[in-house]
Scaffold this active site. Structure first.
Site, PDB file in Angstrom:
ATOM      1  N   ARG A 155       0.813  -1.231   0.000  1.00 38.27           N
ATOM      2  CA  ARG A 155       0.000   0.000   0.000  1.00 38.27           C
ATOM      3  C   ARG A 155       0.844   1.278   0.000  1.00 38.27           C
ATOM      4  O   ARG A 155       0.410   2.326   0.444  1.00 38.27           O
ATOM      5  CB  ARG A 155      -0.978   0.014   1.176  1.00 38.27           C
ATOM      6  N   LYS A 212       1.703  11.454 -10.523  1.00 39.28           N
ATOM      7  CA  LYS A 212       0.779  10.600 -11.304  1.00 39.28           C
ATOM      8  C   LYS A 212       1.555   9.385 -11.775  1.00 39.28           C
ATOM      9  O   LYS A 212       2.634   9.527 -12.370  1.00 39.28           O
ATOM     10  CB  LYS A 212       0.263  11.361 -12.530  1.00 39.28           C
ATOM     11  N   GLU A 271       6.840  19.743 -24.494  1.00 33.67           N
ATOM     12  CA  GLU A 271       6.357  20.104 -23.148  1.00 33.67           C
ATOM     13  C   GLU A 271       7.053  21.379 -22.651  1.00 33.67           C
ATOM     14  O   GLU A 271       6.449  22.190 -21.948  1.00 33.67           O
ATOM     15  CB  GLU A 271       6.585  18.959 -22.152  1.00 33.67           C
ATOM     16  N   LYS A 309       5.687  23.227 -13.210  1.00 35.93           N
ATOM     17  CA  LYS A 309       4.905  22.045 -12.846  1.00 35.93           C
ATOM     18  C   LYS A 309       4.840  21.901 -11.321  1.00 35.93           C
ATOM     19  O   LYS A 309       3.774  21.603 -10.766  1.00 35.93           O
ATOM     20  CB  LYS A 309       5.464  20.765 -13.497  1.00 35.93           C
ATOM     21  N   GLU A 369      -5.500  17.391  -9.675  1.00 32.16           N
ATOM     22  CA  GLU A 369      -6.074  17.885 -10.919  1.00 32.16           C
ATOM     23  C   GLU A 369      -7.543  18.264 -10.797  1.00 32.16           C
ATOM     24  O   GLU A 369      -8.376  17.855 -11.598  1.00 32.16           O
ATOM     25  CB  GLU A 369      -5.864  16.860 -12.049  1.00 32.16           C
ATOM     26  N   ARG A 400      -4.219  22.388 -12.324  1.00 29.56           N
ATOM     27  CA  ARG A 400      -3.341  21.381 -12.941  1.00 29.56           C
ATOM     28  C   ARG A 400      -3.810  21.051 -14.360  1.00 29.56           C
ATOM     29  O   ARG A 400      -3.010  20.643 -15.196  1.00 29.56           O
ATOM     30  CB  ARG A 400      -3.276  20.124 -12.067  1.00 29.56           C
ATOM     31  N   ASN A 412      -2.574  20.618 -19.483  1.00 26.47           N
ATOM     32  CA  ASN A 412      -3.056  19.914 -20.683  1.00 26.47           C
ATOM     33  C   ASN A 412      -3.163  20.848 -21.883  1.00 26.47           C
ATOM     34  O   ASN A 412      -3.750  20.485 -22.907  1.00 26.47           O
ATOM     35  CB  ASN A 412      -4.421  19.269 -20.427  1.00 26.47           C
ATOM     36  N   HIS A 471      -3.086  19.674 -25.482  1.00 26.96           N
ATOM     37  CA  HIS A 471      -3.225  18.217 -25.426  1.00 26.96           C
ATOM     38  C   HIS A 471      -4.542  17.678 -25.977  1.00 26.96           C
ATOM     39  O   HIS A 471      -4.631  16.493 -26.272  1.00 26.96           O
ATOM     40  CB  HIS A 471      -3.040  17.719 -23.986  1.00 26.96           C
ATOM     41  N   HIS A 524      -3.956  14.495 -28.190  1.00 27.82           N
ATOM     42  CA  HIS A 524      -4.447  13.144 -27.909  1.00 27.82           C
ATOM     43  C   HIS A 524      -5.253  12.612 -29.095  1.00 27.82           C
ATOM     44  O   HIS A 524      -5.164  11.435 -29.441  1.00 27.82           O
ATOM     45  CB  HIS A 524      -5.300  13.125 -26.643  1.00 27.82           C
ATOM     46  N   HIS A 545       4.405  12.166 -29.012  1.00 27.45           N
ATOM     47  CA  HIS A 545       3.517  12.960 -28.160  1.00 27.45           C
ATOM     48  C   HIS A 545       3.890  14.453 -28.144  1.00 27.45           C
ATOM     49  O   HIS A 545       3.037  15.316 -28.343  1.00 27.45           O
ATOM     50  CB  HIS A 545       3.518  12.383 -26.740  1.00 27.45           C
TER      51      HIS A 545
HETATM   52  N1  LIG Z   1       2.906  10.729 -14.958  1.00 29.28           N
HETATM   53  C1  LIG Z   1       2.872  11.842 -15.663  1.00 29.28           C
HETATM   54  O1  LIG Z   1       2.510  12.907 -15.162  1.00 29.28           O
HETATM   55  C2  LIG Z   1       3.292  11.786 -17.101  1.00 29.28           C
HETATM   56  C3  LIG Z   1       3.492  12.983 -17.808  1.00 29.28           C
HETATM   57  C4  LIG Z   1       3.947  12.908 -19.123  1.00 29.28           C
HETATM   58  C5  LIG Z   1       4.203  11.670 -19.703  1.00 29.28           C
HETATM   59  N2  LIG Z   1       3.988  10.533 -18.979  1.00 29.28           N
HETATM   60  C6  LIG Z   1       4.270   9.219 -19.578  1.00 29.28           C
HETATM   61  O2  LIG Z   1       5.644   9.180 -19.939  1.00 29.28           O
HETATM   62  C7  LIG Z   1       5.812   8.317 -21.049  1.00 29.28           C
HETATM   63  C8  LIG Z   1       6.637   9.024 -22.090  1.00 29.28           C
HETATM   64  O3  LIG Z   1       7.890   9.292 -21.534  1.00 29.28           O
HETATM   65  P1  LIG Z   1       9.208   9.245 -22.424  1.00 29.28           P
HETATM   66  O4  LIG Z   1       9.019  10.082 -23.608  1.00 29.28           O
HETATM   67  O5  LIG Z   1      10.341   9.508 -21.505  1.00 29.28           O
HETATM   68  O6  LIG Z   1       9.206   7.736 -22.954  1.00 29.28           O
HETATM   69  P2  LIG Z   1      10.012   6.431 -22.552  1.00 29.28           P
HETATM   70  O7  LIG Z   1      10.120   6.224 -21.109  1.00 29.28           O
HETATM   71  O8  LIG Z   1       9.394   5.342 -23.360  1.00 29.28           O
HETATM   72  O9  LIG Z   1      11.478   6.729 -23.096  1.00 29.28           O
HETATM   73  C9  LIG Z   1      11.678   6.856 -24.473  1.00 29.28           C
HETATM   74  C10 LIG Z   1      12.874   6.021 -24.899  1.00 29.28           C
HETATM   75  O10 LIG Z   1      14.078   6.670 -24.526  1.00 29.28           O
HETATM   76  C11 LIG Z   1      14.918   5.774 -23.826  1.00 29.28           C
HETATM   77  N3  LIG Z   1      15.742   6.560 -22.927  1.00 29.28           N
HETATM   78  C12 LIG Z   1      15.355   7.183 -21.781  1.00 29.28           C
HETATM   79  N4  LIG Z   1      16.373   7.868 -21.272  1.00 29.28           N
HETATM   80  C13 LIG Z   1      17.428   7.688 -22.099  1.00 29.28           C
HETATM   81  C14 LIG Z   1      18.768   8.164 -22.105  1.00 29.28           C
HETATM   82  N5  LIG Z   1      19.214   9.011 -21.176  1.00 29.28           N
HETATM   83  N6  LIG Z   1      19.575   7.754 -23.107  1.00 29.28           N
HETATM   84  C15 LIG Z   1      19.121   6.933 -24.092  1.00 29.28           C
HETATM   85  N7  LIG Z   1      17.874   6.473 -24.146  1.00 29.28           N
HETATM   86  C16 LIG Z   1      17.039   6.855 -23.159  1.00 29.28           C
HETATM   87  C17 LIG Z   1      13.956   4.834 -23.156  1.00 29.28           C
HETATM   88  O11 LIG Z   1      14.588   3.643 -22.746  1.00 29.28           O
HETATM   89  C18 LIG Z   1      12.929   4.641 -24.259  1.00 29.28           C
HETATM   90  O12 LIG Z   1      13.352   3.710 -25.201  1.00 29.28           O
HETATM   91  C19 LIG Z   1       4.440   7.928 -21.535  1.00 29.28           C
HETATM   92  O13 LIG Z   1       4.131   6.627 -21.090  1.00 29.28           O
HETATM   93  C20 LIG Z   1       3.516   8.942 -20.845  1.00 29.28           C
HETATM   94  O14 LIG Z   1       2.236   8.435 -20.603  1.00 29.28           O
HETATM   95  C21 LIG Z   1       3.555  10.572 -17.704  1.00 29.28           C
HETATM   96 ZN   LIG Z   2       2.077  15.865 -22.551  1.00 29.75          ZN
END
Ligand SMILES: NC(=O)c1ccc[n+]([C@@H]2O[C@H](COP(=O)([O-])OP(=O)(O)OC[C@H]3O[C@@H](n4cnc5c(N)ncnc54)[C@H](O)[C@@H]3O)[C@@H](O)[C@H]2O)c1
Ligand SMILES: [Zn+2]
Length: 349
Positions: free
Chosen positions: A116, A138, A180, A211, A221, A225, A229, A232, A236, A252
């Site tokens: 938990r 999140k 972003e 942020k 949110e 918050r 978006n 977005h 989306h 994205h």
């Molecule tokens: N929780 C939140 O508030 C929130 C906000 C925005 C996005 N997200 C989520 O984040 C994800 C997108 O994040 P992302 O774009 O980082 O994608 P990701 O985590 O898939 O990373 C993209 C790629 O880059 C690689 N990578 C990461 N760091 C690296 C580095 N330093 N050197 C080489 N390769 C590297 C990863 O292994 C992966 O293959 C989505 O799932 C999205 O839903 C969450």
């Molecule tokens: Zn975004």
């Protein structure tokens, strides 16, 4: 540079700058003083990189999860829960995620659910994770019916945004993060001249600060918050589109940039802002080398349908829009107005 996310007893610090990952052990000792074991979780590909020298100062074990988005599922959650249990992780111990946003999302969710809630620290290694995903609590995974549909709010105990690790990040992933960054720059109304002069590190700091401030005021949110978006709603919808059965080659952050260019034009159509605002937002996107043009060949009907379904929309066609009084969530925008702007966007320039 250290930025504090103020959330009463759940407050934490975000460390930004070259080499900040080397402060991990010191921070672990301070924020989880009773921890004996640290479980570090990262995709295999990152564990091969030269900067993967994560030291917690505790007994530590490294767990491997699938690459990127492929890890955000129940299988990874089951794997991590079993490993946490097998390695004797207790409620006073700590989990450390090392990776992009997909990694911080799924590891954060596993930490939220296991016993938990156990402490998690994110070492954010992609630009998206550093400016967005790792901050704010999140967490979640995807199910076949949609992205991020299962998750929890679980604030980390600390976040590390080390610019050194970005050296190995592919250009397309950087571009994603810049979408972003553009959003944050525009929400803050910072000047284009400042942006042109700024370093990547300054852009990260500005985004993290915005942020953090917004999350501090609205953790779950309910209000402000939602402004994060911005851009977005269309993004989306674009991400849900495909052309001739193939998904669009749009990441994205690129979709967000196109969504911003669209949103500011929609604001102008509604009389909420003028030409100078459109030019300002376009200039921010251009300075960061981001796309603004809607891809051709899309079905406007499908885009409208997807926008009405967007889970962040409380009513049909809700957009975060720029107004002369700042950014606001504007509901009940008529589909015909949005359609007109989509038709006009065929020539976004
Ligand atoms: N929780 C939140 O508030 C929130 C906000 C925005 C996005 N997200 C989520 O984040 C994800 C997108 O994040 P992302 O774009 O980082 O994608 P990701 O985590 O898939 O990373 C993209 C790629 O880059 C690689 N990578 C990461 N760091 C690296 C580095 N330093 N050197 C080489 N390769 C590297 C990863 O292994 C992966 O293959 C989505 O799932 C999205 O839903 C969450
Ligand atoms: Zn975004």
């Amino acid at each position: 540079m250290t930025i504090r996310v103020e959330l009463a007893e759940r407050s934490y610090e975000v460390f930004v700058g070259p080499g900040v990952r080397h402060q991990l052990a010191e921070v672990v000792a301070r924020v989880v003083p009773e921890a004996r074991v640290a479980l570090i979780v990262a995709p295999a590909s990152l564990q091969q990189l030269k900067w993967f020298d994560i030291a917690t100062g505790l007994e530590q074990h490294v767990l491997e999860i699938p690459e990127g988005e492929a890890a955000k599922d129940f299988a990874t959650l089951a794997f991590l829960s079993s490993e946490f249990s097998r390695r004797g992780l207790s409620r006073r111990d700590v989990v450390v995620s090392v990776g992009g946003g997909a990694t911080t999302d799924v590891v954060g969710f596993a930490a939220a659910a296991y016993l938990r809630g156990v402490a998690v620290i994110h070492v954010a290694t992609s630009l998206v994770a550093q400016v967005d995903a790792a901050i704010g609590g999140k967490t979640g995974i995807n199910i076949p019916l949609g992205k991020n549909l299962v998750g929890a709010f679980h604030q980390p105990r600390a976040v590390f945004c080390d610019s050194e690790v970005l050296q190995t990040l592919p250009e397309r992933e950087r571009q994603c993060g810049r979408g972003e960054i553009a959003k944050c720059w525009i929400l803050e109304g910072r000047s284009v001249a400042d942006l042109a002069r700024s370093t990547l590190e300054e852009q990260i700091v500005q985004s993290v600060a915005l942020k953090s401030r917004i999350v501090s005021g609205d953790e779950r949110e309910g209000g402000e918050r939602a402004l994060l978006n911005y851009g977005h709603t269309l993004a989306h919808a674009l991400e849900a589109q495909s052309l001739a059965g193939r998904s669009l080659d749009l990441r994205h952050g690129e979709a967000v940039a196109i969504g911003i260019a669209f949103a500011v034009r929609l604001s102008r159509r509604l009389g909420l802002v003028g030409d100078v605002d459109v030019k300002y937002q376009d200039d921010v996107l251009d300075t960061l080398g981001l796309p603004r043009q809607l891809p051709t060949g899309l079905s406007i009907d499908e885009l409208l349908l997807a926008m009405a379904r967007d889970k962040k929309a409380h009513h049909d066609l809700t957009f975060v829009l720029a107004t002369t009084d700042g950014f606001q969530t504007v509901a009940n925008i008529s589909a015909s107005t949005v359609r007109e702007e989509l038709e006009a966007a065929g020539g976004v320039s």
